[in-house]
Design an enzyme around this catalytic site. Structure first.
Site, PDB file in Angstrom:
ATOM      1  N   TYR A 144       1.003  -1.144   0.048  1.00 36.52           N
ATOM      2  CA  TYR A 144      -0.124   0.051  -0.040  1.00 36.52           C
ATOM      3  C   TYR A 144       0.806   1.367  -0.153  1.00 36.52           C
ATOM      4  CZ  TYR A 144      -3.357   3.475   1.575  1.00 36.52           C
ATOM      5  OH  TYR A 144      -4.155   4.759   1.713  1.00 36.52           O
ATOM      6  N   ASP A 239       9.212   2.846  -0.109  1.00 37.18           N
ATOM      7  CA  ASP A 239       8.154   3.627   0.638  1.00 37.18           C
ATOM      8  C   ASP A 239       8.175   3.220   2.093  1.00 37.18           C
ATOM      9  OD1 ASP A 239       5.929   4.680   1.644  1.00 37.18           O
ATOM     10  OD2 ASP A 239       4.437   3.748   0.576  1.00 37.18           O
ATOM     11  N   LYS A 267       4.088   9.013   9.043  1.00 34.63           N
ATOM     12  CA  LYS A 267       3.350   8.249  10.246  1.00 34.63           C
ATOM     13  C   LYS A 267       4.389   9.159  11.545  1.00 34.63           C
ATOM     14  CE  LYS A 267       0.538   4.968   8.501  1.00 34.63           C
ATOM     15  NZ  LYS A 267       0.828   4.231   7.288  1.00 34.63           N
TER      16      LYS A 267
HETATM   17  C1  LIG Z   1       0.219   4.970   5.693  1.00 29.85           C
HETATM   18  C2  LIG Z   1       0.922   4.667   4.398  1.00 29.85           C
HETATM   19  C3  LIG Z   1       0.910   5.658   3.238  1.00 29.85           C
HETATM   20  C4  LIG Z   1      -0.198   6.683   3.305  1.00 29.85           C
HETATM   21  O1  LIG Z   1       0.354   7.747   4.386  1.00 29.85           O
HETATM   22  P1  LIG Z   1      -0.912   8.649   4.664  1.00 29.85           P
HETATM   23  O2  LIG Z   1      -0.244   9.409   5.772  1.00 29.85           O
HETATM   24  O3  LIG Z   1      -2.172   7.765   5.429  1.00 29.85           O
HETATM   25  O4  LIG Z   1      -1.461   9.460   3.401  1.00 29.85           O
HETATM   26  C5  LIG Z   1       1.531   5.408   2.223  1.00 29.85           C
HETATM   27  N1  LIG Z   1       2.469   4.271   2.513  1.00 29.85           N
HETATM   28  C6  LIG Z   1       2.585   3.387   3.415  1.00 29.85           C
HETATM   29  C7  LIG Z   1       3.766   2.401   3.281  1.00 29.85           C
HETATM   30  C8  LIG Z   1       1.898   3.554   4.632  1.00 29.85           C
HETATM   31  O5  LIG Z   1       1.983   2.690   5.386  1.00 29.85           O
END
Ligand SMILES: *Cc1c(COP(=O)(O)O)cnc(C)c1O
Length: 430
Positions: A144, A239, A267
């Protein structure tokens, strides 16, 4: 457990928001029942509107590595906001957070702050395309990357596929630039590079995929991605929005000691306030506006209050043994859960790395791909989740989501959690 107040709040929320929520997974759709409306949190505990108390393992889905309302983070937020909340002009706090990160991370040289993980990924993809002057991107089924159009896609059938959109509202032409392959499959990646020679701008991966179960990859596989990207002049994007500052201060790049070309964070970086970031070598970052021709901007980017919260939180993360302690606690929790079981359960596993854990109802020793997760096994999670709530334990409301141990979890919390698990599992497996 009383739920009247949460239920009333949810009824009201449904009038205002689709499904009553501002982010879908909060809606409890996959576990059933009403989402709990949270009133406050302190340390490892949260309280809902009805006054029920829980030991929390969701941690706002990852950001709260120190726990809720950490004194140092709150102090930093309060003292900063008293001087104003946003200026749309540079502040010293942006330098301070950047220095804190860059002086402790050997994988990136320059960064740009944004306001969410999605925004970080969106910008990183644009940078990769601008830098390579190529359009196609390659992602993996089960990773994701936020809700940007080009990445809300899932694999079709076949080894290498163009994604099918996993959301309405995304033109097929967008998705046609996104190639999707399975995790843990060298042949699929090789085939994609052959089929789309000199067209792939970047390969993007969660190096420790933790948004669709915890799909730990082999180090050799990540190394293989590094090599095939270099050979093809394709950028490798890690990511690390969920891995960053969680699996050690240098995230998964540090954990595996692999140098990606661009890294995204989110995060934890904001101490519970909205911050995202992407970073790369000074050369790659020089393509970002106003130095370069890849445009990217943000009214609230580098927001001083959010920077202060991030500085306060990351300063704690840098203390000696911080990550070892978290990992020790996580292992203690997992060991305690298995010790508490009155009889062994063959199709129950807890996979973990650092302070991330994932509960899975499977007999597989390792699960590395999204396709290996049995959707039917989620019926056990649904019961487990409900029974744990009844016993004062809060997990994110989906069996595809991981849990997080934070600095504030005490030994007492973890022992209580293990006992609750043993009781709840007995009911879930009936
Ligand atoms: C949470 C997450 C996102 C998206 O971040 P948001 O702050 O919710 O937009 C993208 N990539 C990864 C790996 C994530 O865990």
């Amino acid at each position: 457990m009383k739920r009247e107040k949460s239920e009333a709040l949810f009824e009201k929320a449904k009038k205002y928001f689709p499904g009553g929520v501002n982010s879908p997974v909060r809606a409890f759709r996959s576990v059933g029942g009403t989402p709990l409306f949270i009133q406050k949190g302190k340390g490892s505990h949260i309280w809902d509107a009805d006054g029920n108390e829980f030991i929390d393992f969701c941690g706002s889905w990852g950001p709260l590595i120190l726990g809720h309302a950490n004194d140092k983070v709150i102090h930093a937020i309060k003292t900063t906001v008293e001087n104003g909340s946003s200026f749309g002009a540079p502040t010293a706090l942006e330098n301070d957070l950047a220095e804190l990160i860059l002086s402790n991370n050997k994988f990136i040289e320059k960064i740009r702050f944004v306001s969410s993980g999605t925004e970080a990924v969106m910008s990183a993809i644009r940078l990769a395309r601008g830098f390579t002057k190529r359009n196609k991107i390659l992602k993996f089924e089960g990773c994701y990357h936020g809700h940007l159009d080009a990445l809300l896609v899932k694999a079709g059938s076949g080894l290498v596929t163009f994604g099918n959109t996993s959301s309405a509202g995304i033109p097929e032409s967008f998705v046609n630039e996104t190639i999707v392959v399975s995790l843990n499959n060298e042949a699929a990646v090789k085939q994609a590079f052959t089929e789309f020679k000199d067209q792939i701008a970047c390969v993007i991966i969660e190096p420790i995929p933790a948004n669709n179960g915890l799909l730990l990859q082999r180090k050799e596989y990540l190394q293989f991605l590094r090599e095939i990207c270099s050979e093809n002049k394709t950028l490798l994007i890690f990511d690390e929005v969920i891995n960053g500052f969680r699996i050690g201060f240098e995230g998964a790049a540090g954990y595996y000691n692999i140098q990606p070309d661009i890294i995204t964070y989110g995060k934890i970086i904001g101490g519970g306030l909205p911050v995202g970031m992407y970073g790369a070598s000074a050369e790659i970052m020089s393509h970002i506006s106003p130095e370069g021709n890849v445009y990217q901007a943000g009214t609230l980017s580098g927001n001083p209050v959010a920077m202060a919260a991030g500085i306060a939180q990351l300063t704690e993360c840098l203390k000696p043994d911080f990550y070892q302690d978290l990992e020790r606690k996580t292992q203690f929790l997992i060991d305690s859960i298995f010790k508490s079981l009155t009889s062994p359960i063959t199709n129950f596993k807890i996979y973990s790395v650092g302070s991330i854990f994932w509960i899975a109802f499977t007999d597989k020793e390792v699960v590395r791909t999204a396709e290996e997760i049995d959707a039917d096994s989620m019926k056990h999670f649904k019961i487990l989740h409900k029974e744990l709530l009844e016993r004062g334990i809060y997990l994110g409301p989906s069996g595809y989501e991981v849990g997080f141990v934070c600095e504030a979890h005490s030994e007492e919390d973890l022992i209580k959690t293990a006992k609750a698990f043993a009781e709840a599992l007995e009911i879930a497996m009936k």
